[in-house]
Design a protein around this motif. Sequence first.
Motif, short mmCIF file in Angstrom:
data_model
loop_
_atom_site.label_atom_id
_atom_site.label_comp_id
_atom_site.label_asym_id
_atom_site.label_seq_id
_atom_site.Cartn_x
_atom_site.Cartn_y
_atom_site.Cartn_z
N GLN A 469 -21.17 -74.14 67.18
CA GLN A 469 -21.41 -74.07 65.74
C GLN A 469 -20.38 -74.82 64.91
N THR A 485 -21.91 -69.49 68.97
CA THR A 485 -22.84 -68.58 68.33
C THR A 485 -22.45 -67.12 68.51
N GLY A 487 -19.43 -65.76 68.56
CA GLY A 487 -18.09 -65.44 68.09
C GLY A 487 -16.98 -65.92 68.99
N CYS A 546 -14.37 -62.96 68.72
CA CYS A 546 -14.54 -62.15 67.51
C CYS A 546 -15.39 -60.93 67.82
N ALA A 550 -20.40 -62.33 65.98
CA ALA A 550 -21.30 -63.06 65.08
C ALA A 550 -21.01 -64.55 65.13
N VAL A 551 -21.92 -65.33 64.55
CA VAL A 551 -21.77 -66.78 64.52
C VAL A 551 -20.50 -67.16 63.75
N VAL A 552 -19.73 -68.08 64.30
CA VAL A 552 -18.54 -68.58 63.61
C VAL A 552 -18.99 -69.55 62.52
N THR A 553 -18.59 -69.28 61.29
CA THR A 553 -19.05 -70.06 60.14
C THR A 553 -18.02 -71.02 59.59
N THR A 568 -16.16 -65.62 60.16
CA THR A 568 -17.55 -65.25 60.42
C THR A 568 -18.09 -64.57 59.17
N SER A 569 -19.23 -63.92 59.31
CA SER A 569 -19.80 -63.20 58.17
C SER A 569 -19.08 -61.88 57.91
N HIS A 570 -18.08 -61.54 58.74
CA HIS A 570 -17.37 -60.27 58.59
C HIS A 570 -15.93 -60.44 58.13
N LEU A 671 -19.24 -63.49 53.88
CA LEU A 671 -19.29 -64.59 54.84
C LEU A 671 -18.27 -65.66 54.46
#
Length: 963
Positions: A469, A485, A487, A546, A550-553, A568-570, A671
Amino acid sequence: ERMKRFRRHGQESQRERIKQELYGFNKTVEHGFPHQPSALGFSPSLQLLAIGTRSGAIKLYPSIDTEGEVCLLLSIEQVELVTLLDDNSLHMWTLRAHHGVSELLEIGQTHTTPHHHPTTSLLPLLKIPFYFPHTLTLIGLPCVPEEYGGRRILEHVESLQENPVNQRQVLIGYGRGLMVIWDLDSQSAIKHIPATQQLESVWWTEDGGHVLSSHSDGSYCRWKVAGDDPQSEQEKSEVPYGHFPCKAISKIIQLPTEQGPPFLFLSGGMPRASYGDRHCISVIHSKTHVALDFTSRIIDFFVIRDGPGEPSALVVLVEEELVVIDLQTEGWPVIQTPYLVPLHCSAITCSHHVSAIPLKLWERVLSAGALQNTHYSKKPWPMTGGQNLAPDPPQRDLLLTGHEDGTVRFWDASGVCLYPMYKLSTAGVFLTDSDPNDNLNQGTEGEWPPFRKVGCFDPYSDDPRLGIQKIHLCKYSGYLTVAGTAGQILVLELNDEAAEQTVEATVADLLQGQEGFRWKGHTRLEVREEPVTFPPGFQPFALVQCQPPAVVTALTLHSEWKLVTFGTSHGFGLYDYQQKNNVLVRCTLNPSDQLAMEGPLSRVKSIKKSLRQSFRRIRRSRVSLRKHHVNNAAKLQQANARLEAELAEMELAPVQRKIEPRSPDDSFTGLVRTLYFADTFLSDSSHNTPSLWAGTNGGSVFAYQLRLPPVECRGEDPVTAHPAKEIQLMHRAPVVGILVLDGHGSPLPEPLEVAHDLARSPDMQGSHSLLVISEEQFKVFTLPKVSAKMKLKLTAIDGSRVRRVGVAWFGSNRTDDYGESGLTVLTNQGDLHVVSLPGVKLQVQYPCIRREDVSGIASCVFTKHGQGFYLISPSEFERFSLSARCVVEPRSLVEVPSQTPSATLPRALEPQPSHCMFHDDHPNSLQLMSIIIVYLWSDVFSYSCASGDPEISRSRSDVSIHL
């Protein structure tokens, strides 16, 4: 006052001239494999490869260095190209030199209809399988069976072949099976071949004595056509793959060799029940029989020969890639493709561009990539036409693409040709369902058919959690970090030798003990406990996992400080990859944001649930309206009056629109969208310190002051992070970029850039500025006080939102010693903007991508010199430039062989009104004209099919290119 206006007008004129020297928008070249190819052609004399697509484009690929793309164009001088499109229109093109490069120009067109058939005098021009009239006179052939006597019963013309010995004779193959040899001089049929099976293709042997025909039942036949007998006899009939029902052999080619038996090439013919889903070309030579198994549908193929000698290479165009087989080397290995490499071997999930790669790193990456290509043939690329006139690229650029199967591919993006350099796979770190010892390239010994897997296109991923990602490469230190994807964040370093090592995971708990949340998405990837052998190249040595996975953003690497930050989203975290421990973990999750705790599958369920509820509300409202239908005229007037009053109270500038602040309860407000390292002033204006900045989807900006131990104690003393600043944007718009400007208003240099004498040291005497880029506006704050200084509104002006942003240097195209820094911006409308620094003023705006192309906008990546890439299809990057100086575009010239005479254009194809018709009085010079022909069978061309079998009377909508 008059003097002020005059001075201001002069300054504006001067600025406009500078803009013209700095900026200029061009879409320059398309990289990758053409989307949905439908045609293939090759010119042995010009050494040119042509590919046609379903969208109506013809792409010409000469030599390795002159890959280019032209829509419905070709580049030859005094050589004509005829194209037949699916609207029954015929177009003629010619290649001519213009300003030193080859261009394709249309010189004529006409239109055919189902009731208007090309005359036989066009056959010398076409020389290919083409639409041919069904009204051929069969009188004088007394042995023709009665079932062939009707016009419609013959079905459409399936194939045409010119007699290699006598160009005045043409073999016409009808779908029903009948084949007729037609003499162009006498305008009559001189021989017929009474095949009974549905015909697929024909081939006339080089000596002119035999004809090969392939059929829908998986058989092929050999017919003797020499002699005066008006009816040919069948010498041989064979079904290569057994007695069970087989699929059709769609194409057959037989080529002789100087010594020994000929080469036979068959497309299709597999046993229908067992291998009906395979896409194969069988190559038979002497006792060698191989079924080349491709991963996508075969479009067409041809064979390259060394002059009149033996076949040297088999070129196969399949739906997702181009494969070239070396026929002169034992084992028939694949020749590595220098262009047309399928970027989408596995689906592209992200991309990252790095400019001006140091030579040492470049050579090390090339060396690691060369070790991965030992299974390819040593023969050079067989198609070498054209001359490359483009100047050598001024620098070495890398484009890194992340893929769904966990691989990262390195591409040479310096010039027009996007060349593959190296492939990194991260799957070996984790436990997956795949077996690394599987060898997919070899079939089982004794297997029948003798399959051999060829091609690199593989759209299937062993585990979707492996998908890459985010990517960040430091070109100075050779450190690379990739995030996936599930984390996972891997830190890798470049090693010239193979190494065996264990990668241990460090868990980063981004929830920080918050209660009431339960992760509903996918689980984390399991890490291999045993040591793993990694080949030369980039090798992982640190792993962060993570939680929740969750997906790393967001992902950023600072190789000078040996730190990696991820989000991430957290929440977000900071990892010290020298000491292999977490420095900081911060949760940004909103207590009301339950959607962030759901994985992709749960989100799909939530969307379905919300849609279902919406439809229910609509139904209830309609029922309510039917039950309580009254005259609401008075209520409507009152509502309009209230609306007018509210509008009158709004105090808006005439060019701005009202932007409502977003609710803090919106989904995914926590996020993390962007992360940024900077050495700047946080606590006071006299002491600069390292810092970390994070921007979220809810418009929040977090700043942390970092304390790094001295270099001599860096391996023992811990790195610490302390909260320093926190900014909340008024409209809570997502933060997509953060940038710190030095005392001169210039962006801070990259890590280690100053140490390598590639950038000047930032100005630490003047005050620094913080630029926060949200989806709606650009806002500048002073440091260290963080007070608003200036802003540029975007959404309030034209309603667009920022989707991608980058920092670029724009050099003047008139003088080398002048340039400006600026922001390159892509909006959700598909428009490109350049915003000046440090003044934050809009400079230019260009439309680039269709606003409906959401995936293209999301895939855009900018370079440091004003260029960019975005996906125009799953397999193609469009390259564009916003710089007037840095433009990478194809410039090539195709020289016509000296023996090619100057052809005259027949009257039938002269530029005429669209209703013009073919004429039957062309001179014999038609034979000199065509080098490459594009044709397309459409529904109209097969209108006379009588059979109801869908496999037999199929509507062919594939394009072909032939000589």
